[in-house]
Motif scaffolding. Structure first.
Motif, PDB file in Angstrom:
ATOM      1  N   UNK A   1       1.110  -0.991   0.387  1.00 47.97           N
ATOM      2  CA  UNK A   1       0.138  -0.002  -0.150  1.00 47.97           C
ATOM      3  C   UNK A   1       0.730   1.169  -0.159  1.00 47.97           C
ATOM      4  N   UNK A   2       1.449   1.513   1.185  1.00 48.78           N
ATOM      5  CA  UNK A   2       2.734   2.624   0.629  1.00 48.78           C
ATOM      6  C   UNK A   2       2.980   2.655  -0.547  1.00 48.78           C
ATOM      7  N   UNK A   3       4.099   2.050  -1.152  1.00 49.83           N
ATOM      8  CA  UNK A   3       4.299   1.904  -2.609  1.00 49.83           C
ATOM      9  C   UNK A   3       2.805   2.401  -3.767  1.00 49.83           C
ATOM     10  N   UNK A   4       1.511   2.147  -3.627  1.00 47.37           N
ATOM     11  CA  UNK A   4       0.813   2.411  -4.124  1.00 47.37           C
ATOM     12  C   UNK A   4       0.190   3.823  -4.296  1.00 47.37           C
ATOM     13  N   UNK A   5       0.882   4.402  -2.668  1.00 49.09           N
ATOM     14  CA  UNK A   5       0.666   6.523  -2.094  1.00 49.09           C
ATOM     15  C   UNK A   5       1.633   6.735  -2.501  1.00 49.09           C
ATOM     16  N   UNK A   6       2.752   6.272  -2.722  1.00 49.80           N
ATOM     17  CA  UNK A   6       3.732   7.304  -3.699  1.00 49.80           C
ATOM     18  C   UNK A   6       3.559   6.557  -5.476  1.00 49.80           C
ATOM     19  N   UNK A   7       3.028   6.266  -5.389  1.00 46.67           N
ATOM     20  CA  UNK A   7       2.444   5.737  -7.488  1.00 46.67           C
ATOM     21  C   UNK A   7       1.572   6.943  -7.254  1.00 46.67           C
ATOM     22  N   UNK A   8       0.455   6.759  -6.282  1.00 48.88           N
ATOM     23  CA  UNK A   8      -1.222   8.467  -6.343  1.00 48.88           C
ATOM     24  C   UNK A   8      -0.867   9.703  -7.019  1.00 48.88           C
TER      25      UNK A   8
END
Lengths: 344, 344
Positions: free
Chosen positions: A256-263
DNA sequence: TACCCCAATGTGACCGGTCACATATGGTGC
DNA sequence: GCACCATATGTGACCGGTCACATTGGGGTA
């Protein structure tokens, strides 16, 4: 310095009471006190009460050290953790600690930071005479270290891997990754990018496998995954790169953390999630529901995993047949970060 | 069941070597072996090498239990943690564990979940014969429990409070809260809402104090704080309420997770952060830099805090004078979630 | 009544280190 | 040559539990 001046009152630390003191106070033998402590059946109720009273009176606390020494059981369960500050591992850890403690065990944690310290950490756990080990450091290096060490201590690993078959317990990462991928495929995406964790991690490999399998089932081509390091920062960096030269409509991020960065990166590049790009994460950290947009992700029940670890290990320690389920099944949580791909 | 069948080979667990075995192998007395183990000075080098060789040969590992028994030192440091799954506590914990381990101590963790378990948890730590305690459960209830227990074990608390003066170590929460509040005031905000953690927490009170002090310095009126429970979910709920009947231009949230929930609610209500409403958080969790917008917040160095805890406790255990700084100073991290208030 | 058995309790050794103290050995000063 | 001391090592007790085994007393049965 601890030099006591001559003539100084020798404050003889009033040695805590031991079972013989209690026995004397209760007017019986030390062995009977021991029996009371251990809940042995053949102690007359009246005797038991006398002993209990004496124990209370003298503030008796049995010495772990003495018991350990004679039984050669340490009452310690060692836990090898890497990245203990992350949500997943620390959730499991809390559950492990709680369950172990209920069973009367003390949890000895060894944090692994750099790769070289794995053997050292294991060594320390063994040195502390841990009766059982829980390995929660999902890098292949750790597995190798364990194999080489050829420990004769029961242990459980939180991994899904072909090796160490007897000892493993895991969330079914492949199934979880397939769930996430299928969700995107069902929405109509075909050009899906997978952002993974670092190379050496077991989860990384499993989720890549799940991603590939599901893609191929649907006849979609799976591009080479992009490698992050689990942090939001790395997701952001990869997002920037993708904006420059990516050809895709959706991203499946391995946490989820990487997803946050991606968004974050996508928004900065003027793209809307989920209108222009869909994103699915993994873990379902508590914050995921409040990302913008709320993140569609795969939930892992870390606490349950922790509890089962202990259950499995304790069964092993007690020589019981283990009847425990070895797989924790992850679950798709649909929120608003994934939608149908844009037209064209 | 562990019944061994009659006639079954008695696999006499080949008792691990002890110092007398080593002594025999090296042709000297057990006491000299003990001296080698403890690095005593007056051992001839040639003897030392002989002993070392014998130890290697026999795979000798000193028994913690035996040493504990005779020295009546457990080598255990107990840590009382609440909400260990959160970023802050678990970061500190990792640092504590690492520092303690380097000093040869074993870390025994007791997680506190519900309020009633505090005494039980403390009791277990004492029962494990912990030599020192680190209390990382920043609720007043915990402090009271400690006071009532009248422990004679050295301990350090991670709190900022007037009580327990001798034992405390803390991030200066008041200063941190003032930093955050001042930032909003300097941007021109006057109607600032403070969203706090739950009532019983030490940090909650300290940050409220910091908020109030800074507001009054600037002659701004500080409204009654709104109470959350540290989760993003509670921030979201409070955000919704604020939208309904709030009269404010900025929010200072007592942690980053609640700030995330607040921003979520504001966006859902059609308000932009920071254009319409400014938000400042507290903690600087790693994800904060990738919130939308990236969160302006107050950084606490949790790892440093953990290290200092151990340093302070060890100094106490060794009877050394402590020369350690007792305050960790927080720091404002300016990102994009706070701006000047809208016109009018 | 004699016998056996079981429940209830007691006795002393033992786990593996460390501690206090005793002993052997070699060097130094007078 | 002898007293003296520091260095190097040895001896046996001890920490506080548990273990294996011994002992006691009372009830049931032949």
């Amino acid at each position: 310095m601890n030099v006591s001046r001559p003539g100084e009152e020798k404050r003889a630390a009033p040695r805590a009471a031991n079972i013989r003191d209690v026995a004397r106070a209760a007017g019986i033998s030390h062995q009977t006190v021991s029996r009371v402590i251990n809940g042995h059946a053949s102690v007359r109720e009246s005797t038991r009460l006398k002993v209990l009273a004496a124990m209370e009176e003298l503030q008796f606390r049995p010495s772990r050290a003495a018991r350990m020494l004679v039984t050669s059981r340490s009452g310690i369960i060692g836990v090898l953790v890497s990245h203990g500050a992350y949500y997943g591992p620390s959730s499991s850890l809390a559950a492990i600690e709680s369950a172990a403690r209920d069973a009367g065990y003390l949890v000895d944690i060894a944090n692994v930071t750099d790769d070289d310290s794995i053997t050292k950490a294991l060594d320390r756990l063994v040195g502390h005479a841990a009766e059982g080990l829980i390995i929660q450091a999902p890098q292949f290096k750790t597995l190798e270290a364990i194999e080489h060490l050829s420990i004769d201590i029961p242990f459980v690993t939180v991994h899904s891997t072909a090796r160490l078959e007897d000892h493993r317990l895991s969330v079914d990462q492949v199934a979880g990754a397939r769930l996430a991928t299928r969700h995107l495929l069902e929405l109509g995406h075909r050009r899906i990018v997978h952002v993974t964790g670092p190379k050496g991690w077991v989860e990384t490999g499993e989720r890549i496998r799940g991603f590939r399998v599901e893609m191929s089932v649907w006849g979609a081509e799976a591009a080479e995954p992009l490698v992050g390091d689990w942090t939001a920062e790395s997701g952001y960096r990869i997002g920037k790169e993708l904006l420059r030269d990516g050809n895709f409509t959706a991203v499946f991020s391995s946490n989820d953390q990487m997803a946050l960065g991606l968004i974050h990166a996508f928004r900065e590049g003027g793209l809307d999630v989920p209108r222009d790009i869909s994103v699915v994460g993994f873990d379902d950290i508590p914050e995921a529901a409040h990302f913008l947009p709320p993140l569609t992700t795969v939930r892992q029940d870390f606490a349950e995993l922790g509890r089962r670890c202990i259950a499995l290990l304790l069964a092993d320690l007690r020589g019981e047949p283990e009847t425990h389920h070895r797989h924790v099944v992850p679950e798709l949580v649909v929120r608003n970060s994934a939608a149908a791909p844009p037209e064209g």
